[in-house]
Design a protein around this motif. Structure first.
Motif, short mmCIF file in Angstrom:
data_model
loop_
_atom_site.label_atom_id
_atom_site.label_comp_id
_atom_site.label_asym_id
_atom_site.label_seq_id
_atom_site.Cartn_x
_atom_site.Cartn_y
_atom_site.Cartn_z
N GLY A 1 50.40 24.21 24.21
CA GLY A 1 49.53 23.45 25.09
C GLY A 1 50.12 22.12 25.49
O GLY A 1 50.05 21.72 26.66
N GLN A 2 50.74 21.44 24.53
CA GLN A 2 51.36 20.15 24.85
C GLN A 2 52.54 20.32 25.79
O GLN A 2 52.73 19.53 26.73
CB GLN A 2 51.81 19.47 23.56
CG GLN A 2 50.68 19.08 22.61
CD GLN A 2 51.21 18.36 21.39
OE1 GLN A 2 51.70 17.23 21.47
NE2 GLN A 2 51.15 19.03 20.25
N LEU A 3 53.35 21.33 25.53
CA LEU A 3 54.53 21.56 26.37
C LEU A 3 54.13 21.98 27.78
O LEU A 3 54.81 21.63 28.76
CB LEU A 3 55.43 22.61 25.73
CG LEU A 3 56.19 22.13 24.48
CD1 LEU A 3 56.73 23.31 23.70
CD2 LEU A 3 57.31 21.17 24.86
N ALA A 4 53.04 22.71 27.90
CA ALA A 4 52.56 23.09 29.24
C ALA A 4 52.18 21.85 30.03
O ALA A 4 52.44 21.77 31.24
CB ALA A 4 51.37 24.05 29.12
N ARG A 5 51.57 20.88 29.37
CA ARG A 5 51.23 19.63 30.05
C ARG A 5 52.51 18.91 30.48
O ARG A 5 52.60 18.41 31.62
CB ARG A 5 50.43 18.72 29.11
CG ARG A 5 48.99 19.17 28.88
CD ARG A 5 48.13 19.00 30.12
NE ARG A 5 48.05 17.63 30.58
CZ ARG A 5 47.15 16.75 30.15
NH1 ARG A 5 46.24 17.12 29.26
NH2 ARG A 5 47.13 15.52 30.62
N LEU A 6 53.50 18.86 29.60
CA LEU A 6 54.76 18.21 29.94
C LEU A 6 55.47 18.93 31.09
O LEU A 6 56.21 18.32 31.86
CB LEU A 6 55.67 18.16 28.72
CG LEU A 6 55.24 17.22 27.58
CD1 LEU A 6 56.14 17.40 26.37
CD2 LEU A 6 55.26 15.76 28.04
N ALA A 7 55.24 20.25 31.21
CA ALA A 7 55.88 21.04 32.27
C ALA A 7 55.19 20.86 33.62
O ALA A 7 55.68 21.37 34.62
CB ALA A 7 55.89 22.52 31.90
N GLY A 8 54.05 20.16 33.63
CA GLY A 8 53.41 19.87 34.90
C GLY A 8 52.03 20.45 35.09
O GLY A 8 51.43 20.28 36.16
N ALA A 9 51.51 21.15 34.09
CA ALA A 9 50.16 21.71 34.23
C ALA A 9 49.14 20.59 34.44
O ALA A 9 49.16 19.58 33.74
CB ALA A 9 49.79 22.52 32.99
N ALA A 10 48.27 20.79 35.41
CA ALA A 10 47.24 19.79 35.68
C ALA A 10 46.12 19.87 34.64
O ALA A 10 45.49 18.86 34.32
CB ALA A 10 46.66 20.01 37.08
N SER B 1 61.18 12.57 19.65
CA SER B 1 60.79 11.47 20.53
C SER B 1 59.29 11.20 20.50
O SER B 1 58.84 10.14 20.95
CB SER B 1 61.21 11.78 21.97
OG SER B 1 60.47 12.88 22.48
N GLY B 2 58.52 12.16 20.00
CA GLY B 2 57.07 12.01 20.00
C GLY B 2 56.39 12.48 21.28
O GLY B 2 55.18 12.36 21.41
N HIS B 3 57.17 13.00 22.23
CA HIS B 3 56.55 13.57 23.42
C HIS B 3 55.68 14.77 23.06
O HIS B 3 54.69 15.05 23.74
CB HIS B 3 57.62 13.99 24.44
CG HIS B 3 58.26 12.83 25.13
ND1 HIS B 3 59.41 12.23 24.68
CD2 HIS B 3 57.88 12.13 26.24
CE1 HIS B 3 59.74 11.23 25.48
NE2 HIS B 3 58.83 11.15 26.43
N VAL B 4 56.08 15.49 22.02
CA VAL B 4 55.24 16.53 21.43
C VAL B 4 54.75 16.01 20.10
O VAL B 4 55.54 15.67 19.22
CB VAL B 4 56.03 17.85 21.25
CG1 VAL B 4 55.20 18.86 20.46
CG2 VAL B 4 56.40 18.42 22.61
N HIS B 5 53.44 15.91 19.94
CA HIS B 5 52.85 15.33 18.74
C HIS B 5 52.69 16.41 17.67
O HIS B 5 52.12 17.47 17.92
CB HIS B 5 51.48 14.73 19.07
CG HIS B 5 51.55 13.65 20.10
ND1 HIS B 5 51.97 12.37 19.80
CD2 HIS B 5 51.28 13.65 21.43
CE1 HIS B 5 51.94 11.63 20.90
NE2 HIS B 5 51.53 12.40 21.91
#
Length: 253
Positions: free
Chosen positions: A75-84, A212-216
């Protein structure tokens, strides 16, 4: 390298492994990184491969079915990939609350309400653009199929075992022309975008996102057991999964 250096390896489960020196050097944990974060490196790669295989696009609505460790990373990676919008489906309140804290809109799968109806209330009657199935349940896969729009795409990152009820490949799957894709980035299986994206590249990208903490990941550890009590850890996972997300084995030295 020196004796005592920590490394992270993608290897079958075992108490020890002998690996070439260059593999050990390449897998050495960067200085200053909490070893507990390294527990998530390979699982984050699995999730990243799933997001790639799902072909998430900028502005998409994505449904993740199953909010265990891989699902919450996905779910977090989908947000980073651009999911609204990312919607997460699970039956355990602990995992739904954790998803909510990570910006994933929770949908409870253990109610009498139809999961697909709940999803469409959140994203519109057409359904989601993409679903990623991370529960390993045929029923979960069926609901993932039902949640996406006509021409939607469903990627599976879970493994399915034995005879299970709940999956039907008529109805929405057939009539809505759903694309169903298996994502597999373990046991040496190359990602679909190979050679541009081989396993080392996926692994490095996932590792860097965790470091990096981009994914918690810190909030995903619910229990810690010393290695000597590993049997208790597995018993907890098997008997009381509603209390767990990620269970970590610790070592005195």
């Amino acid at each position: 390298m020196s004796i005592g250096d920590l490394i992270t390896l993608d290897r079958p489960h075992g108490t020890a492994h002998i690996v070439p020196a260059d593999a050990a050097v390449a897998s050495r944990l960067p200085a200053g990184v909490d070893p507990e974060r390294a527990v998530f490196f390979i699982l984050a790669r699995v999730a990243l491969g799933g997001v790639h295989d799902a072909e998430v696009r900028l502005g998409d609505t994505v449904v993740v079915v199953g909010l265990g460790t891989v699902g919450l990373l996905t779910g977090q990676l989908a947000r980073l990939a651009g999911a609204a919008k990312v919607i997460g489906v699970d039956r355990y309140p602990l995992r739904l609350d954790t998803a909510d804290s990570l910006g994933i809109t929770p949908v409870h799968a253990a109610t009498d309400d139809d999961v697909a109806v709940q999803v469409r209330k959140l994203c519109g009657p057409q359904g989601a653009d993409v679903a990623i199935e991370a529960s390993g349940s045929y029923r979960g896969l069926h609901e993932a199929i039902r949640c996406v729009r006509v021409g939607g795409r469903v990627a599976t990152v879970a493994s399915y075992h034995g005879d299970q009820d709940g999956l039907r490949l008529g109805e929405e799957y057939h009539r809505n022309r759903i694309t169903l894709v298996s994502s597999m980035t373990v046991n040496g299986c190359p990602q679909r975008a190979y050679p541009a994206w081989d396993l080392p590249r996926l692994s490095a990208s996932a590792r860097d996102l965790v470091i990096s903490g981009h994914v918690h990941v810190d909030s995903l550890v619910t229990h810690r057991f010393p290695f000597s009590e590993a049997a208790k850890a597995y018993h907890l996972i098997a008997q009381r999964p509603e209390e767990t997300i990620k269970v970590v084995l610790t070592y005195d030295k």
